[in-house]
Design an enzyme around this catalytic site. Structure first.
Site, mmCIF file in Angstrom:
data_model
loop_
_atom_site.group_PDB
_atom_site.id
_atom_site.type_symbol
_atom_site.label_atom_id
_atom_site.label_comp_id
_atom_site.label_asym_id
_atom_site.label_seq_id
_atom_site.Cartn_x
_atom_site.Cartn_y
_atom_site.Cartn_z
ATOM 1 N N LYS A 1 93.729 -59.265 65.230
ATOM 2 C CA LYS A 1 94.863 -59.866 65.934
ATOM 3 C C LYS A 1 94.456 -60.445 67.290
ATOM 4 O O LYS A 1 95.171 -61.246 67.861
ATOM 5 C CB LYS A 1 96.004 -58.863 66.061
ATOM 6 C CG LYS A 1 96.665 -58.621 64.703
ATOM 7 C CD LYS A 1 97.934 -57.802 64.804
ATOM 8 C CE LYS A 1 98.595 -57.674 63.438
ATOM 9 N NZ LYS A 1 97.843 -56.769 62.517
HETATM 10 C C1 LIG Z 1 97.988 -56.691 61.138
HETATM 11 C C2 LIG Z 1 96.888 -56.051 60.381
HETATM 12 C C3 LIG Z 1 96.673 -56.319 59.011
HETATM 13 C C4 LIG Z 1 97.608 -57.207 58.209
HETATM 14 O O1 LIG Z 1 97.506 -58.565 58.555
HETATM 15 P P1 LIG Z 1 98.671 -59.580 58.120
HETATM 16 O O2 LIG Z 1 98.264 -60.880 58.705
HETATM 17 O O3 LIG Z 1 99.933 -59.032 58.698
HETATM 18 O O4 LIG Z 1 98.694 -59.605 56.644
HETATM 19 C C5 LIG Z 1 95.590 -55.732 58.378
HETATM 20 N N1 LIG Z 1 94.770 -54.903 59.044
HETATM 21 C C6 LIG Z 1 94.934 -54.614 60.361
HETATM 22 C C7 LIG Z 1 94.002 -53.670 61.016
HETATM 23 C C8 LIG Z 1 95.997 -55.174 61.072
HETATM 24 O O5 LIG Z 1 96.158 -54.869 62.361
#
Ligand SMILES: *Cc1c(COP(=O)(O)O)cnc(C)c1O
Length: 434
Positions: A106
Site C-alpha cells: 500500500k
Molecule cells: C490490502 C492488502 C491486500 C489486499 O489488496 P487489495 O488491493 O485490497 O486486493 C493484500 N495483502 C496485504 C498485506 C494488504 O495490506
C-alpha cells in the site's frame, strides 16, 4: 487521463481533479475512458529503472493535463523504494512489494497519491485535510506517505486499545502534519464518524476535507507500474503469470490496467482467503457479497470488494470475459498456515500469510495446468512477514525479523489526541484546528 463514473457514464473528470474526489459524486468509481497502447515501450523497457518506467507510463497517461517536469516530481517524490524479485521455488518467484516506508504494497499507492496531491494543490493554491479511519494496518501507509507534504494535513482516527502496539506506534509517532485521533470506541465508530464528516456540507464549507482511501484512482495507477517493472526485469519475451493475493481487488485491477496498456500477461490468478466472493463469482457467475470472516491473512478479510465494480465495467459485466484472463482460487486458514510451515521447514523461507495464500494458489494452478510451468510465475508479495508477527510466530514458532523501518519506532514516544466516539467531537476538533 479522462475518466468516467462506473455508475453514470456522463459524469466525467480528469486525473488531477478525480484524485481529490475519491468516489464519483454518484457514489461510483472513476474508470479510464481509454487505455493508451504502450506495448512498444513495454517491449523495450528491459533493464530500465523503476522510476524511469514510472515517469514514462505516467506521462503517457496524464500528458494532457500536466507537464513532463511535474510528472518527474510526482514520481521521484513518491518512489524512494522499488520492488525486488526473489525466487522462492523452482517454478515460482515473488515480487516483493514491501520495501517501502511501512513495509506493505500500500506504500506504492499512498505515496503516489500523496505526491500527486502535493503537486496539484500547489497549482490550486489550496490546503487540504486528509481524513481517514483505520483498523490499524492501512492507515499507517497513508500517514507515512503524507508526512511533511506541503499544504496537506492528515487526521487519522483509530480505535483506542484495538490496534497492535506496533500499529499504534506507526500512527502516533510521525507528528508534524500527521495527527492521530485515538477514539474511545470501535473501528466501526471511527468509520461512521469519518463518513458523517464527508456527508456534512456545513463542515465541508469550513474545512477542505479529502479522502485518500484505496478506491482513489491515484492509488490504482501506481500499482500498475510494478507489474510492468517486473516484466522489465525478466528475460525479454517472457510469458507472464501474476498471482494477486486479494481483498478489495485494487491490486488485481491495477494489473488488468497494465495488461490493457500492452503488458503481455497470459494469466492472472485472483487468490483470496475464505472471503472467496470473487473466486465464487468466477466459478458460478453469481456475485454474492456478504459480511467478511476473520482469517490469518486479515488484510484480505473483505466481504464486498470495492473494486468489483471497476472490474465489471472493464469486462462489460460478463463473467466469460473475466474468465479469459483471471482464474480464481481461495485458500483456507489451515492451508495458509501449512504453506507457511512448509516453506519455512523445506526452504528456510519466512512468508507472511497473504503471500502464502498467493503461493499455494499458484502451486495448485501449476499442478492442474502443465502449460503454466512454462510461464514466468510471479506472486505479488504484499507485506513483510514482520508486519504479521503474531501469525508468523504461531505458525512457524520463529520470530520474523522486524525491518529497521518498523523496529526503530518501538522506542519513539506515542502522541495522540483522545476523543469520544461521537461525530460532534470530530467536527469540533476539525473546525478548531484547521
Ligand atoms: C490490502 C492488502 C491486500 C489486499 O489488496 P487489495 O488491493 O485490497 O486486493 C493484500 N495483502 C496485504 C498485506 C494488504 O495490506
Amino acid at each position: 487521463m479522462k475518466l468516467f463514473s462506473t455508475r453514470d457514464n456522463n459524469h466525467k473528470s480528469i486525473y488531477k481533479d478525480a484524485i481529490f474526489q475519491g468516489l464519483t459524486p454518484d457514489g461510483g468509481l472513476y474508470f479510464p475512458e481509454s487505455f493508451p497502447d504502450m506495448s512498444d515501450f513495454i517491449k523495450n523497457c528491459h533493464g530500465m529503472s523503476f522510476n524511469s518506467i514510472a515517469e514514462h507510463i505516467v506521462y503517457e497517461l496524464i500528458k494532457d493535463e500536466t507537464s513532463k517536469d511535474s510528472v518527474k516530481r510526482i514520481v521521484n517524490n513518491a518512489f524512494t523504494f522499488k520492488p525486488e524479485i526473489m525466487r522462492v521455488s523452482e517454478d515460482i518467484s515473488i515480487l516483493e512489494l514491501y520495501t517501502g516506508p511501512t513495509c506493505a504494497f500500500k506504500d506504492y499507492g499512498a505515496s503516489f497519491l500523496a505526491s500527486s496531491m502535493e503537486e496539484f494543490l500547489g497549482d490550486r493554491k489550496e490546503k487540504a485535510v486528509i481524513l481517514a479511519a483505520t483498523s490499524g494496518d492501512t492507515g499507517s501507509a497513508v500517514a507515512k506517505a503524507f508526512e511533511g507534504k506541503d499544504n496537506i494535513e492528515v487526521v487519522i482516527l483509530y480505535p483506542s486499545g484495538k490496534v497492535s502496539p506496533l500499529q499504534e506506534k506507526q500512527l502516533t509517532t510521525i507528528g508534524g502534519n500527521i495527527t492521530a485521533l485515538e477514539v474511545k470506541g470501535t473501528f466501526d465508530d471511527c468509520q461512521k464518524m469519518v463518513k458523517e464528516a464527508f456527508g456534512n456540507k456545513d463542515l465541508k464549507s469550513k474545512v477542505n476535507i479529502t479522502s485518500a482511501n484505496s478506491i482513489n484512482i491515484g492509488r490504482l495507477v501506481p500499482q500498475s507500474l510494478y507489474y510492468i517493472y517486473a516484466y522489465s526485469q525478466l528475460k525479454p519475451g517472457s510469458d507472464l503469470m501474476f498471482t494477486v493475493p486479494s481483498g478489495n481487488f485494487g491490486n488485481l485491477t491495477a494489473g488488468l490496467f497494465a495488461k490493457k496498456w500492452g503488458l503481455p500477461v497470459k494469466q492472472f490468478i485472483a487468490a483470496t482467503n475464505n472471503n472467496k466472493i470473487v473466486p465464487e463469482f468466477l466459478d458460478s457467475g453469481i456475485y454474492n457479497p456478504r459480511p467478511s470472516v476473520q482469517t490469518p491473512s486479515n488484510a484480505m478479510d473483505v466481504g464486498a470488494p470495492s473494486n468489483f465494480e471497476r472490474m465489471m465495467t472493464m469486462f462489460d459485466s460478463n463473467v466469460e470475459n473475466f474468465r479469459k484472463v483471471i482464474k480464481g482460487d481461495f485458500v483456507n486458514d489451515e492451508d495458509t498456515i501449512k504453506t507457511m510451515q512448509r516453506y519455512y521447514s523445506e526452504r528456510g523461507q519466512i512468508l507472511d500469510p497473504h503471500t502464502a495464500v498467493g503461493i499455494l494458489a499458484t502451486e495448485r494452478f501449476q499442478q492442474a495446468n502443465s502449460e503454466a510451468k512454462k510461464y514466468n510465475s510471479l506472486v505479488l508479495s504484499t507485506a513483510h512477514p514482520g508486519k504479521f508477527v503474531e501469525v508468523v510466530e504461531d505458525a512457524i514458532k520463529v520470530s520474523p525479523q522486524l525491518p529497521a523501518a518498523l523496529s526503530s519506532l518501538l522506542n519513539k514516544e506515542k502522541v495522540s489526541t483522545v476523543i469520544g466516539n461521537e461525530y460532534s467531537e470530530l467536527e469540533k476538533f476539525l473546525v478548531t484546528n484547521y
